[in-house]
Write a protein that holds these residues in place. Structure first.
Motif, mmCIF file in Angstrom:
data_model
loop_
_atom_site.group_PDB
_atom_site.id
_atom_site.type_symbol
_atom_site.label_atom_id
_atom_site.label_comp_id
_atom_site.label_asym_id
_atom_site.label_seq_id
_atom_site.Cartn_x
_atom_site.Cartn_y
_atom_site.Cartn_z
ATOM 1 N N LEU A 3 0.829 -1.207 0.000
ATOM 2 C CA LEU A 3 0.000 0.000 0.000
ATOM 3 C C LEU A 3 0.862 1.255 0.000
ATOM 4 O O LEU A 3 0.534 2.243 -0.666
ATOM 5 N N ALA A 4 1.964 1.230 0.741
ATOM 6 C CA ALA A 4 2.833 2.405 0.821
ATOM 7 C C ALA A 4 3.421 2.758 -0.540
ATOM 8 O O ALA A 4 3.684 3.938 -0.824
ATOM 9 N N TRP A 5 3.636 1.765 -1.379
ATOM 10 C CA TRP A 5 4.195 2.025 -2.712
ATOM 11 C C TRP A 5 3.165 2.635 -3.667
ATOM 12 O O TRP A 5 3.532 3.084 -4.751
ATOM 13 N N ILE A 6 1.900 2.653 -3.266
ATOM 14 C CA ILE A 6 0.828 3.220 -4.100
ATOM 15 C C ILE A 6 0.194 4.362 -3.309
ATOM 16 O O ILE A 6 -0.783 4.174 -2.582
ATOM 17 N N PRO A 7 0.757 5.575 -3.379
ATOM 18 C CA PRO A 7 0.355 6.668 -2.492
ATOM 19 C C PRO A 7 -1.147 6.958 -2.420
ATOM 20 O O PRO A 7 -1.666 7.139 -1.304
ATOM 21 N N PRO A 8 -1.896 7.000 -3.529
ATOM 22 C CA PRO A 8 -3.333 7.273 -3.382
ATOM 23 C C PRO A 8 -4.054 6.211 -2.553
ATOM 24 O O PRO A 8 -4.939 6.530 -1.745
ATOM 25 N N LEU A 9 -3.666 4.959 -2.752
ATOM 26 C CA LEU A 9 -4.282 3.876 -1.992
ATOM 27 C C LEU A 9 -3.885 3.965 -0.518
ATOM 28 O O LEU A 9 -4.717 3.776 0.382
ATOM 29 N N TRP A 10 -2.616 4.274 -0.269
ATOM 30 C CA TRP A 10 -2.141 4.423 1.108
ATOM 31 C C TRP A 10 -2.930 5.496 1.849
ATOM 32 O O TRP A 10 -3.402 5.291 2.967
ATOM 33 N N ARG A 11 -3.085 6.657 1.233
ATOM 34 C CA ARG A 11 -3.759 7.760 1.899
ATOM 35 C C ARG A 11 -5.241 7.468 2.106
ATOM 36 O O ARG A 11 -5.825 7.873 3.114
ATOM 37 N N THR A 12 -5.835 6.768 1.157
ATOM 38 C CA THR A 12 -7.246 6.393 1.303
ATOM 39 C C THR A 12 -7.443 5.501 2.522
ATOM 40 O O THR A 12 -8.434 5.630 3.258
ATOM 41 N N VAL A 13 -6.509 4.598 2.756
ATOM 42 C CA VAL A 13 -6.613 3.658 3.867
ATOM 43 C C VAL A 13 -6.157 4.283 5.184
ATOM 44 O O VAL A 13 -6.817 4.143 6.228
ATOM 45 N N MET A 14 -5.026 4.998 5.158
ATOM 46 C CA MET A 14 -4.374 5.395 6.402
ATOM 47 C C MET A 14 -4.768 6.771 6.927
ATOM 48 O O MET A 14 -4.806 6.976 8.151
ATOM 49 N N ASP A 15 -5.026 7.731 6.072
ATOM 50 C CA ASP A 15 -5.335 9.074 6.573
ATOM 51 C C ASP A 15 -6.582 9.102 7.454
ATOM 52 O O ASP A 15 -6.575 9.751 8.514
ATOM 53 N N PRO A 16 -7.665 8.405 7.090
ATOM 54 C CA PRO A 16 -8.816 8.372 8.011
ATOM 55 C C PRO A 16 -8.481 7.719 9.354
ATOM 56 O O PRO A 16 -8.973 8.162 10.401
ATOM 57 N N ARG A 17 -7.651 6.701 9.350
ATOM 58 C CA ARG A 17 -7.255 6.068 10.608
ATOM 59 C C ARG A 17 -6.424 7.010 11.456
ATOM 60 O O ARG A 17 -6.572 7.063 12.686
ATOM 61 N N LEU A 18 -5.534 7.733 10.817
ATOM 62 C CA LEU A 18 -4.701 8.680 11.544
ATOM 63 C C LEU A 18 -5.559 9.784 12.158
ATOM 64 O O LEU A 18 -5.389 10.136 13.329
ATOM 65 N N LEU A 19 -6.483 10.319 11.385
ATOM 66 C CA LEU A 19 -7.357 11.375 11.908
ATOM 67 C C LEU A 19 -8.238 10.855 13.039
ATOM 68 O O LEU A 19 -8.478 11.563 14.025
ATOM 69 N N ALA A 20 -8.712 9.621 12.909
ATOM 70 C CA ALA A 20 -9.525 9.033 13.982
ATOM 71 C C ALA A 20 -8.703 8.884 15.253
ATOM 72 O O ALA A 20 -9.204 9.084 16.364
ATOM 73 N N HIS A 21 -7.428 8.563 15.097
ATOM 74 C CA HIS A 21 -6.541 8.426 16.260
ATOM 75 C C HIS A 21 -6.422 9.750 17.013
ATOM 76 O O HIS A 21 -6.284 9.764 18.244
ATOM 77 N N TYR A 22 -6.496 10.867 16.279
ATOM 78 C CA TYR A 22 -6.394 12.189 16.896
ATOM 79 C C TYR A 22 -7.751 12.880 17.033
ATOM 80 O O TYR A 22 -7.808 14.100 17.156
ATOM 81 N N GLY A 23 -8.812 12.085 17.015
ATOM 82 C CA GLY A 23 -10.149 12.631 17.227
ATOM 83 C C GLY A 23 -10.551 13.658 16.188
ATOM 84 O O GLY A 23 -11.310 14.585 16.484
ATOM 85 N N GLY A 24 -10.017 13.508 14.980
ATOM 86 C CA GLY A 24 -10.345 14.421 13.901
ATOM 87 C C GLY A 24 -9.530 15.697 13.886
ATOM 88 O O GLY A 24 -9.699 16.530 12.984
ATOM 89 N N ASP A 25 -8.613 15.870 14.849
ATOM 90 C CA ASP A 25 -7.819 17.090 14.942
ATOM 91 C C ASP A 25 -6.516 16.904 14.163
ATOM 92 O O ASP A 25 -5.525 16.385 14.677
#
Length: 383
Positions: free
Chosen positions: A343-365
């Protein structure tokens, strides 16, 4: 040997004890590739290493699932002292170098063809990349033997400076903008790669120069741990090219580059976007489980000596792989490292999967994350 008393509760035993040698399947990948190619007559099997790592292991991660169980506290001391687990890491090295020598013998001949030769280099590169993980496990230990074995394992990729930077740089600056090995939200792997390679090398040299200067020793001398580690690579590659001819050198370089790129992909996903916050005194908060992405996928953890339990490793760097613990508060990857590397080698796919998880980890902040600097802003550099 002590036995359990009939009225005592049964002593805890590691349910994965006899599975850890499965990690030694990785350094034998070139042998496996050669055997499959010989058995089937199909040159495509020289690419067995990438298929094993990035297709077969992700499938097994999904099929076999995860295990978040931890050893009980009263079993930790005996588990740490059990030398059986150490030998599982020690044995990686003779297999690693055995397959490298064997691969050179294949490249030195004229029978494989370019596609098969490159495939064997890619397969050997997987071995080299996971060897850096083995070096990582050994390089954190106090025993001189294990630290020396760590530098030997790094010789195949020419990444001997990793031990200095990782132990004395990354572990201090992890999950901060100053750490070249901590990726930022919005930063693709392909942007991260040159930053971490160059930044890690520069940081390692600065750290080693500072250490030697404090001890009144010459930077360009035998006490320089980076130079001694790099010298192992020079000796290794020189011996192999002298024995097998110059024809093997391009493939040695290919497998080395692929090996350290595999390591840097793992670096990319381990702390993506995670940030230690500043305390009132201006210093960063202590490293906690929330500052590393974790995965409990069984197959990947067996093959990587539980590198995926990364939070406990940062909290207790000397702790051996068999005692690393799962933390509920640590952010969890959706799958094991093998899948996440792809997934990391395919940036659009990586961000689709990981950015929402990262934001959820920080309560959307989003402001609490380690963000990629905007246009015109200077990225932080290691002190």
């Amino acid at each position: 040997m002590a036995t359990d008393h009939p009225h005592d509760p049964p002593r805890w035993r590691d349910p994965k004890r006899h599975l850890w040698p499965l990690a030694l399947a990785v350094p034998t990948l070139p042998f496996q590739a050669g055997g499959l190619a010989e058995l089937t007559g199909q040159a495509v099997f020289w690419w067995w290493g990438p298929f094993f790592a990035f297709v077969l292991v992700p499938v097994l991660d999904q099929v076999l699932g995860s295990n978040d169980g931890n050893p009980p506290e009263d079993a930790m001391a005996d588990l740490e002292a059990d030398r059986y687990y150490r030998w599982c890491t020690y044995l990686y090295l003779p297999l690693q170098f055995g397959t490298l020598v064997w691969a050179c013998g294949q490249w030195a001949g004229d029978g494989l063809g370019l596609v098969a030769d490159v495939g064997l280099a890619a397969t050997t590169g997987v071995v080299a990349g996971v060897a850096i993980n083995t070096a990582h496990e050994l390089g954190h230990k106090r025993e001189q033997l294990e630290r020396r074995l760590s530098r030997m394992a790094l010789a195949q990729t020419g990444y001997g400076h990793f031990q200095v930077e990782h132990n004395h740089g990354h572990h201090i600056r992890v999950a901060t903008p100053q750490d070249p090995a901590s990726s930022r939200m919005g930063e693709s792997f392909w942007r991260f790669l040159p930053r971490t390679v160059v930044g890690g090398l520069r940081s390692a040299w600065q750290l080693e120069r500072r250490r030697l200067t404090r001890r009144n020793r010459a930077v360009w001398g035998r006490h320089n741990d980076i130079l001694t580690a790099w010298s192992m690579t020079v000796v290794l590659f020189s011996a192999l090219t002298t024995t097998f001819g110059w024809r093997v050198l391009p493939y040695l370089l290919i497998q080395a580059v692929l090996g350290f790129c595999l390591l840097e992909t793992v670096n990319y996903l381990e702390h993506y976007g995670l940030l230690r916050q500043r305390r009132p005194d201006g210093r960063y908060e202590r490293v906690a489980p929330k500052h590393s992405w974790n995965s409990d996928n069984t197959t990947s953890n067996l093959l990587l000596f539980q590198l995926q339990r990364h939070s406990d490793h940062h909290a207790n760097p000397l702790r051996r792989y068999q005692t690393l613990r799962h933390f509920d508060e640590a952010p969890q990857l959706p799958s094991g490292y093998a899948t996440m590397i792809v997934l990391a080698w395919i940036p659009p796919l990586w961000r689709t999967v990981m950015d929402p998880r990262l934001l959820a980890h920080y309560g959307g902040d989003k402001a609490r994350a380690n963000l990629r600097p905007g246009p015109g802003k200077q990225a932080a550099t290691p002190p």
